[in-house]
Write an enzyme that holds these catalytic residues in place. Structure first.
Site, PDB file in Angstrom:
ATOM      1  N   SER A 144      43.742 -37.066  -9.330  1.00  0.00           N
ATOM      2  CA  SER A 144      42.565 -36.227  -9.030  1.00  0.00           C
ATOM      3  C   SER A 144      42.840 -34.846  -9.606  1.00  0.00           C
ATOM      4  O   SER A 144      43.996 -34.471  -9.849  1.00  0.00           O
ATOM      5  CB  SER A 144      42.394 -36.105  -7.518  1.00  0.00           C
ATOM      6  OG  SER A 144      41.443 -35.123  -7.188  1.00  0.00           O
ATOM      7  N   TYR A 157      45.512 -34.332   1.068  1.00  0.00           N
ATOM      8  CA  TYR A 157      44.999 -34.979  -0.156  1.00  0.00           C
ATOM      9  C   TYR A 157      45.672 -34.379  -1.389  1.00  0.00           C
ATOM     10  O   TYR A 157      46.134 -35.113  -2.273  1.00  0.00           O
ATOM     11  CB  TYR A 157      43.480 -34.807  -0.212  1.00  0.00           C
ATOM     12  CG  TYR A 157      42.793 -35.579  -1.318  1.00  0.00           C
ATOM     13  CD1 TYR A 157      42.707 -36.968  -1.272  1.00  0.00           C
ATOM     14  CD2 TYR A 157      42.219 -34.923  -2.404  1.00  0.00           C
ATOM     15  CE1 TYR A 157      42.068 -37.686  -2.286  1.00  0.00           C
ATOM     16  CE2 TYR A 157      41.577 -35.630  -3.416  1.00  0.00           C
ATOM     17  CZ  TYR A 157      41.506 -37.011  -3.360  1.00  0.00           C
ATOM     18  OH  TYR A 157      40.870 -37.717  -4.363  1.00  0.00           O
TER      19      TYR A 157
HETATM   20  N1  LIG Z   1      35.021 -39.567  -6.069  1.00  0.00           N
HETATM   21  C1  LIG Z   1      35.663 -38.492  -6.494  1.00  0.00           C
HETATM   22  O1  LIG Z   1      35.085 -37.387  -6.619  1.00  0.00           O
HETATM   23  C2  LIG Z   1      37.105 -38.582  -6.910  1.00  0.00           C
HETATM   24  C3  LIG Z   1      37.635 -37.532  -7.658  1.00  0.00           C
HETATM   25  C4  LIG Z   1      38.968 -37.584  -8.055  1.00  0.00           C
HETATM   26  C5  LIG Z   1      39.746 -38.668  -7.709  1.00  0.00           C
HETATM   27  N2  LIG Z   1      39.209 -39.678  -6.962  1.00  0.00           N
HETATM   28  C6  LIG Z   1      40.094 -40.783  -6.633  1.00  0.00           C
HETATM   29  O2  LIG Z   1      39.575 -41.966  -7.210  1.00  0.00           O
HETATM   30  C7  LIG Z   1      39.964 -43.096  -6.449  1.00  0.00           C
HETATM   31  C8  LIG Z   1      38.740 -43.931  -6.121  1.00  0.00           C
HETATM   32  O3  LIG Z   1      37.861 -43.122  -5.356  1.00  0.00           O
HETATM   33  P1  LIG Z   1      36.316 -43.407  -5.167  1.00  0.00           P
HETATM   34  O4  LIG Z   1      35.633 -42.120  -5.350  1.00  0.00           O
HETATM   35  O5  LIG Z   1      35.905 -44.592  -5.924  1.00  0.00           O
HETATM   36  O6  LIG Z   1      36.339 -43.698  -3.588  1.00  0.00           O
HETATM   37  P2  LIG Z   1      35.562 -44.706  -2.671  1.00  0.00           P
HETATM   38  O7  LIG Z   1      34.206 -44.948  -3.187  1.00  0.00           O
HETATM   39  O8  LIG Z   1      35.747 -44.209  -1.291  1.00  0.00           O
HETATM   40  O9  LIG Z   1      36.416 -46.061  -2.869  1.00  0.00           O
HETATM   41  C9  LIG Z   1      37.738 -46.106  -2.418  1.00  0.00           C
HETATM   42  C10 LIG Z   1      38.303 -47.459  -2.749  1.00  0.00           C
HETATM   43  O10 LIG Z   1      39.639 -47.529  -2.222  1.00  0.00           O
HETATM   44  C11 LIG Z   1      39.757 -48.661  -1.385  1.00  0.00           C
HETATM   45  N3  LIG Z   1      40.657 -48.404  -0.274  1.00  0.00           N
HETATM   46  C12 LIG Z   1      40.662 -47.343   0.576  1.00  0.00           C
HETATM   47  N4  LIG Z   1      41.586 -47.510   1.523  1.00  0.00           N
HETATM   48  C13 LIG Z   1      42.199 -48.702   1.279  1.00  0.00           C
HETATM   49  C14 LIG Z   1      43.213 -49.441   1.922  1.00  0.00           C
HETATM   50  N5  LIG Z   1      43.821 -49.015   3.039  1.00  0.00           N
HETATM   51  N6  LIG Z   1      43.578 -50.630   1.397  1.00  0.00           N
HETATM   52  C15 LIG Z   1      42.974 -51.107   0.277  1.00  0.00           C
HETATM   53  N7  LIG Z   1      41.994 -50.459  -0.371  1.00  0.00           N
HETATM   54  C16 LIG Z   1      41.612 -49.275   0.135  1.00  0.00           C
HETATM   55  C17 LIG Z   1      38.351 -48.934  -0.894  1.00  0.00           C
HETATM   56  O11 LIG Z   1      38.194 -50.318  -0.582  1.00  0.00           O
HETATM   57  P3  LIG Z   1      37.988 -50.924   0.891  1.00  0.00           P
HETATM   58  O12 LIG Z   1      37.343 -49.902   1.753  1.00  0.00           O
HETATM   59  O13 LIG Z   1      37.144 -52.132   0.616  1.00  0.00           O
HETATM   60  O14 LIG Z   1      39.375 -51.293   1.328  1.00  0.00           O
HETATM   61  C18 LIG Z   1      37.515 -48.575  -2.109  1.00  0.00           C
HETATM   62  O15 LIG Z   1      37.436 -49.667  -2.989  1.00  0.00           O
HETATM   63  C19 LIG Z   1      40.691 -42.542  -5.224  1.00  0.00           C
HETATM   64  O16 LIG Z   1      42.074 -42.580  -5.445  1.00  0.00           O
HETATM   65  C20 LIG Z   1      40.220 -41.100  -5.161  1.00  0.00           C
HETATM   66  O17 LIG Z   1      41.146 -40.266  -4.519  1.00  0.00           O
HETATM   67  C21 LIG Z   1      37.910 -39.664  -6.563  1.00  0.00           C
END
Ligand SMILES: NC(=O)c1ccc[n+]([C@@H]2O[C@H](COP(=O)([O-])OP(=O)(O)OC[C@H]3O[C@@H](n4cnc5c(N)ncnc54)[C@H](OP(=O)(O)O)[C@@H]3O)[C@@H](O)[C@H]2O)c1
Length: 238
Positions: A144, A157
């Site tokens: 991130s 985070y």
């Molecule tokens: N969105 C942003 O602005 C942003 C920016 C920078 C970085 N990121 C990073 O990008 C990545 C994906 O984020 P996103 O925005 O796509 O988030 P999201 O929509 O909340 O999706 C998170 C994913 O992680 C899985 N997950 C969470 N806890 C888990 C657990 N205990 N075991 C297995 N799977 C788990 C969830 O699946 P289940 O709930 O089905 O388990 C879901 O598929 C993350 O690492 C986040 O920190 C996001």
């Protein structure tokens, strides 16, 4: 459709929605077979179906990353059922917590387990298989922008994402001579459920497909180079 990743087999965490779902579809579009891990099995089945429609094999791997002991078996399932593993995409992650003087430490512990410890364990168990693979190979960690800078109320985070960046660079040094790509991708705000309710202009945030494209950029990069860290900021402030 380009088939640059035909023959590769990718294990993608957090593939049930958001960035992980887009990465799964983006890799499938390039001909890569996919193992899709997360807790939400129904959502994973939907993503698997969409990947199969693109002509690749897709395996659903139910996995709660806070249960570290379940990780080796999840990796082995991918190897046994898809015949190997050549790409690991450590995408799953969680946010939460708050100011350092007001956060329940258990929230930090859980975030460290999912965002860091699980990612390290997965890398440890996947790498021997990746090293054996002959197709395009890589470890892509979705960190991130919070792994490059810090913000108030985000200590947990930011700590986990800085850890992911540090770990990625070290893993690159471990396996670079074997020709394996290792990259930490550091996005700013991406339009996913994670940023819902924050009052962002979602049309201005990065789209999940932009990150999927970045993952492919790394995996398809020429043999002689490796982008080891990529920061992606929203073009316009959301
Ligand atoms: N969105 C942003 O602005 C942003 C920016 C920078 C970085 N990121 C990073 O990008 C990545 C994906 O984020 P996103 O925005 O796509 O988030 P999201 O929509 O909340 O999706 C998170 C994913 O992680 C899985 N997950 C969470 N806890 C888990 C657990 N205990 N075991 C297995 N799977 C788990 C969830 O699946 P289940 O709930 O089905 O388990 C879901 O598929 C993350 O690492 C986040 O920190 C996001």
């Amino acid at each position: 459709m380009s088939e640059n990743l035909k023959g590769s087999i990718a294990f993608i965490t957090g593939a049930s929605r958001g960035i992980g779902r887009a990465i799964a579809l983006g890799l499938a579009e390039a001909g890569c077979d996919v193992a899709l891990a997360a807790r939400s099995v129904e959502a994973l089945e939907e993503v698997a179906g969409a990947c199969r429609e693109l002509g690749v094999r897709a395996l659903v791997v139910p996995l709660d990353l806070s249960e570290l002991s379940a990780i080796p078996a999840a990796v082995e399932r991918c190897v046994e059922e898809l015949g190997g593993l050549s790409v690991l995409v450590n995408n799953a992650g969680m946010g939460g917590g708050g100011a350092a003087d007001a956060t329940d430490p258990e929230v930090w512990d859980r975030m460290i387990d999912v965002n860091v410890r699980a990612l390290m364990h997965l890398t440890r168990y996947a790498l021997p298989h990746i090293e054996e693979a002959v197709a395009r190979r890589g470890v892509i960690n979705i960190a991130s922008i919070s792994g490059k800078m810090s913000f108030a109320g985000g200590g947990g985070y930011c700590a986990t994402k800085h850890a992911v960046v540090g770990f990625s660079h070290s893993v690159f040094e471990d396996v670079r001579e074997k020709g394996i790509k290792v990259c930490a991708i550091c996005p700013g705000y991406v339009n996913t459920p994670m940023v819902e309710g924050r009052g962002l202009d979602l049309a201005k945030t990065i789209q999940p497909e932009d990150i999927a494209r970045t993952v492919r950029f790394v995996l398809e990069f020429p043999e002689t180079g490796c982008p080891t860290e990529i920061i992606v900021r929203p073009q316009r402030s959301p």
